[in-house]
Design a protein around this motif. Sequence first.
Motif, PDB file in Angstrom:
ATOM      1  N   ALA A 240      25.139 -32.464 -73.093  1.00  0.00           N
ATOM      2  CA  ALA A 240      24.823 -31.612 -71.811  1.00  0.00           C
ATOM      3  C   ALA A 240      26.080 -31.788 -70.898  1.00  0.00           C
ATOM      4  O   ALA A 240      26.462 -30.868 -70.330  1.00  0.00           O
ATOM      5  CB  ALA A 240      23.635 -32.039 -71.222  1.00  0.00           C
ATOM      6  N   LEU A 241      26.528 -33.050 -71.004  1.00  0.00           N
ATOM      7  CA  LEU A 241      27.860 -33.201 -69.974  1.00  0.00           C
ATOM      8  C   LEU A 241      29.036 -32.269 -70.405  1.00  0.00           C
ATOM      9  O   LEU A 241      29.614 -31.727 -69.729  1.00  0.00           O
ATOM     10  CB  LEU A 241      28.073 -34.696 -70.122  1.00  0.00           C
ATOM     11  N   VAL A 242      29.197 -32.408 -71.771  1.00  0.00           N
ATOM     12  CA  VAL A 242      30.386 -31.426 -72.402  1.00  0.00           C
ATOM     13  C   VAL A 242      30.311 -30.102 -72.065  1.00  0.00           C
ATOM     14  O   VAL A 242      31.017 -29.417 -71.643  1.00  0.00           O
ATOM     15  CB  VAL A 242      30.692 -31.991 -73.567  1.00  0.00           C
ATOM     16  N   ALA A 243      28.956 -29.591 -72.164  1.00  0.00           N
ATOM     17  CA  ALA A 243      28.852 -28.357 -72.106  1.00  0.00           C
ATOM     18  C   ALA A 243      28.809 -27.712 -70.663  1.00  0.00           C
ATOM     19  O   ALA A 243      29.273 -26.483 -70.430  1.00  0.00           O
ATOM     20  CB  ALA A 243      27.328 -27.869 -72.705  1.00  0.00           C
ATOM     21  N   ARG A 244      28.533 -28.694 -69.692  1.00  0.00           N
ATOM     22  CA  ARG A 244      28.579 -28.176 -68.429  1.00  0.00           C
ATOM     23  C   ARG A 244      29.755 -28.452 -67.739  1.00  0.00           C
ATOM     24  O   ARG A 244      30.467 -27.765 -66.895  1.00  0.00           O
ATOM     25  CB  ARG A 244      27.274 -28.885 -67.520  1.00  0.00           C
TER      26      ARG A 244
ATOM     27  N   GLU B 125      17.907 -31.698 -56.566  1.00  0.00           N
ATOM     28  CA  GLU B 125      18.346 -30.463 -55.750  1.00  0.00           C
ATOM     29  C   GLU B 125      19.355 -29.600 -56.586  1.00  0.00           C
ATOM     30  O   GLU B 125      19.134 -28.310 -56.722  1.00  0.00           O
ATOM     31  CB  GLU B 125      19.195 -30.950 -54.434  1.00  0.00           C
ATOM     32  N   VAL B 126      20.123 -30.086 -57.452  1.00  0.00           N
ATOM     33  CA  VAL B 126      20.880 -29.419 -58.307  1.00  0.00           C
ATOM     34  C   VAL B 126      19.780 -28.793 -59.460  1.00  0.00           C
ATOM     35  O   VAL B 126      20.087 -27.678 -59.915  1.00  0.00           O
ATOM     36  CB  VAL B 126      22.164 -30.074 -58.928  1.00  0.00           C
TER      37      VAL B 126
ATOM     38  N   GLN C 221      16.282 -31.076 -69.979  1.00  0.00           N
ATOM     39  CA  GLN C 221      16.873 -32.400 -69.932  1.00  0.00           C
ATOM     40  C   GLN C 221      16.219 -33.210 -69.360  1.00  0.00           C
ATOM     41  O   GLN C 221      15.872 -34.581 -69.447  1.00  0.00           O
ATOM     42  CB  GLN C 221      18.128 -32.442 -69.895  1.00  0.00           C
ATOM     43  N   PHE C 222      15.870 -32.681 -67.898  1.00  0.00           N
ATOM     44  CA  PHE C 222      15.374 -33.644 -66.770  1.00  0.00           C
ATOM     45  C   PHE C 222      13.993 -34.142 -67.380  1.00  0.00           C
ATOM     46  O   PHE C 222      13.465 -35.471 -67.333  1.00  0.00           O
ATOM     47  CB  PHE C 222      14.945 -33.047 -65.672  1.00  0.00           C
ATOM     48  N   ALA C 223      13.063 -33.287 -68.093  1.00  0.00           N
ATOM     49  CA  ALA C 223      11.782 -33.532 -68.475  1.00  0.00           C
ATOM     50  C   ALA C 223      11.719 -34.343 -69.880  1.00  0.00           C
ATOM     51  O   ALA C 223      11.320 -35.631 -69.820  1.00  0.00           O
ATOM     52  CB  ALA C 223      11.075 -32.303 -69.010  1.00  0.00           C
ATOM     53  N   LEU C 224      12.872 -34.435 -70.591  1.00  0.00           N
ATOM     54  CA  LEU C 224      13.099 -35.364 -71.884  1.00  0.00           C
ATOM     55  C   LEU C 224      13.438 -36.581 -71.235  1.00  0.00           C
ATOM     56  O   LEU C 224      13.152 -37.658 -71.698  1.00  0.00           O
ATOM     57  CB  LEU C 224      14.136 -34.631 -72.948  1.00  0.00           C
ATOM     58  N   GLY C 225      14.178 -36.572 -70.255  1.00  0.00           N
ATOM     59  CA  GLY C 225      14.522 -38.041 -69.829  1.00  0.00           C
ATOM     60  C   GLY C 225      13.550 -38.813 -69.098  1.00  0.00           C
ATOM     61  O   GLY C 225      13.484 -39.922 -69.317  1.00  0.00           O
TER      62      GLY C 225
ATOM     63  N   GLY D 243      19.142 -23.030 -61.404  1.00  0.00           N
ATOM     64  CA  GLY D 243      18.593 -22.080 -62.187  1.00  0.00           C
ATOM     65  C   GLY D 243      19.088 -22.272 -63.917  1.00  0.00           C
ATOM     66  O   GLY D 243      18.693 -21.175 -64.706  1.00  0.00           O
ATOM     67  N   ASP D 244      19.287 -23.499 -64.386  1.00  0.00           N
ATOM     68  CA  ASP D 244      19.870 -23.925 -65.529  1.00  0.00           C
ATOM     69  C   ASP D 244      18.329 -24.453 -66.341  1.00  0.00           C
ATOM     70  O   ASP D 244      18.012 -25.510 -66.059  1.00  0.00           O
ATOM     71  CB  ASP D 244      21.021 -24.900 -65.542  1.00  0.00           C
TER      72      ASP D 244
END
Length: 511
Positions: A65-69, A451-452, A464-468, A457-458
Motif C-alpha cells: 500500500a505504501l508503494v502504491a500510494r 483524518e486522512v 487496510q485500516f480494518a485489516l490492521g 476517500g480511498d
Amino acid sequence: MALRPYFTRAAGAVRPALARRLSVDRRALVALRAALGALLLADLLLRARSLAFFYTDTGALPRSALVARYPLTANLSIHAVFGEVWWVALLFVAAGVAALALLFGYRTKAAAICSLLLLVSLHARNPLVLNGGDSLLRRTLLWSLFLPLGSGLALRDRGRCRHPAAVGLLLQPIVLYVVNAVIKLRGDAWPSGRAVRMVFSIESLTVGLGEQLAGYPNVLTGLGIAWVALLCCSPLLVLATGHFRTIVVIAFASAHAGMSITLGVGLFPLVSLAALLPYLPPAAWDSVERPWNVIARRARGVGTGVRACLIRAGRALSGTSRSPLRRVVAVGEQRTNRIVALVGDKGVLAAAKGAGRGLATALLIIVVVWNAAALGYVEAPSTEVVEISPEETRWDMFAPSPPTEDVWYVAVGTLDSGERVNVIHGGDPEMNRSDRQWGAYPSARWRKYLEVVRWSGDDELRRQFALGLCARWNATHSTHVESLTVRVLSQPTRPNATEPTQLSSARTFGC
C-alpha cells in the motif's frame, strides 16, 4: 566612484547588525543538540506503542500500500526493506542508540547523521501519521548537521556561530509562524476569536487543563486573538536583540508550553520549544550557564555509563576476533582513518567547509521558495515529481478554520465466540458518548492517520485500516475477530450547546 565610500560605510554598519541578529551562541547549539536527542528518544517511545500497526505489513499501511500510494517516498525508507516487526524494532533500537549518543554528545556528528537518516526513513515509512512537529524536528536536525554541536553536556564555548545553516536554523520557525499567520488571517474564525473556542470544544483533542479551560469561552477568545498577534510578530525573534528578544522568546515558549498541557497534539509543542533555543541571546546563556553545568556534571556519570554500555554492546555484537562482523568493523576503521587523514589536509577541509556553506545556502533558498509556494505566491512543483505538494507540508494548525465537528471512530468486532467488543479500546462496544474514552484516540498519531482515512476517500486505505485493527486484536487475544464494523460518529463543535451525535458512515469488513 564618489558613491563607493558611502556604500562601504553603509556595509560596515549593516554587517555587525546582521551578524548580531543572524548568528547563534554556541552554547545554544549544545542545548539544542541535547534537546533534539531527548525528543528523538521520546518520539521513538511514543511511536513504539503502535509499532506493528503503523510500520509493518500486518498493520494499516503494508509496504504494498505504501508503494502504491507513495512510489518515490517508499524508496527512501530503510524501514520498508522488510515488513516484519523484528526489522522495524531493530531500527527503532538503532535510532535510540544514535539519539542517546546525540543527547550526551558522544561522536556528535556521526550520531546526528545517523539520527537524521533513520528519522527520514521512519517518516517515509508512513507519511499518513506525520504532523507539523515531525516536519520541524526533521528540518531542525538537518540544519544542525552543518553546525558545531559540541561534545558532552557542559556549556563551555561562548563564541558565536556565523553560518548559512545558523541563518536557516533561525529563519525556519519564523517561516512556519508567518505562513500559519497568513493562512489564519485568510479566514474569519481566528480574527474574530471564535477559533480557539471551537478547538477546545473537541473532546477528543483537549487533555489535562484543557478540559477545565474549555469552560471559560471569554478567556479562550482572548487567547486566540493573542496567538494570532504573536504569530504576526514572529519576525521579532530575529529583528529584536538583547532583553527584548528574550521577552519575545519567552512569549512564544509560554504559548507552546500552554499547548502541551491543554491539547493532545503530540510532541509538537516540545519540538517548538527546542527550536526556540537558538534565539536566546548571550546574556540569557550567561545566566543559565552555571546551573546548567552543575546539572551536566551530575549527568556525566550517566553519560559515562551509557557510553560504556554502547561499547560493550558493540563488542558483544562483534564477538571473537575471527567473526565476520569484527572483520567488517576493522576494515571500516581502516577506511575511516584514511578519510580522517585525507580530511586533515587544510585544502580538502576548506573545500568541505565551502561545500557545506553552499549546500546550506541552497537549502535556505529552497525553504523560502517552498513556503512561498505553500501560500500560492510561487507556482508549486508538480506532485507527480515530488509526490507531496507544499500545501501538504505547511503548518496549518487549525487554519484557516478549526474543524466544525468532533469526530471519533467506533470499531465493533465480532469474535469467533459471537461476542462483540470494542476493537480499538477493548471492552463493551455499547459505551455512552459521555465516557471520554469513547471518543479518545490511542494517540495523536492515530487521530492524524484517521483524518486522512476519513477525508481521502480511498476505499483501499479504509480496508487496510480494518485489516490492521483485526491483526492488532488477534495478535494479543486468544479469541479472534471474524468481522469488523467501523462506525464514524460526529458531533458539531458548537460551544455552550449540546448537539446530537450523528452517524457519518458505517462499513463492515471481513477479517
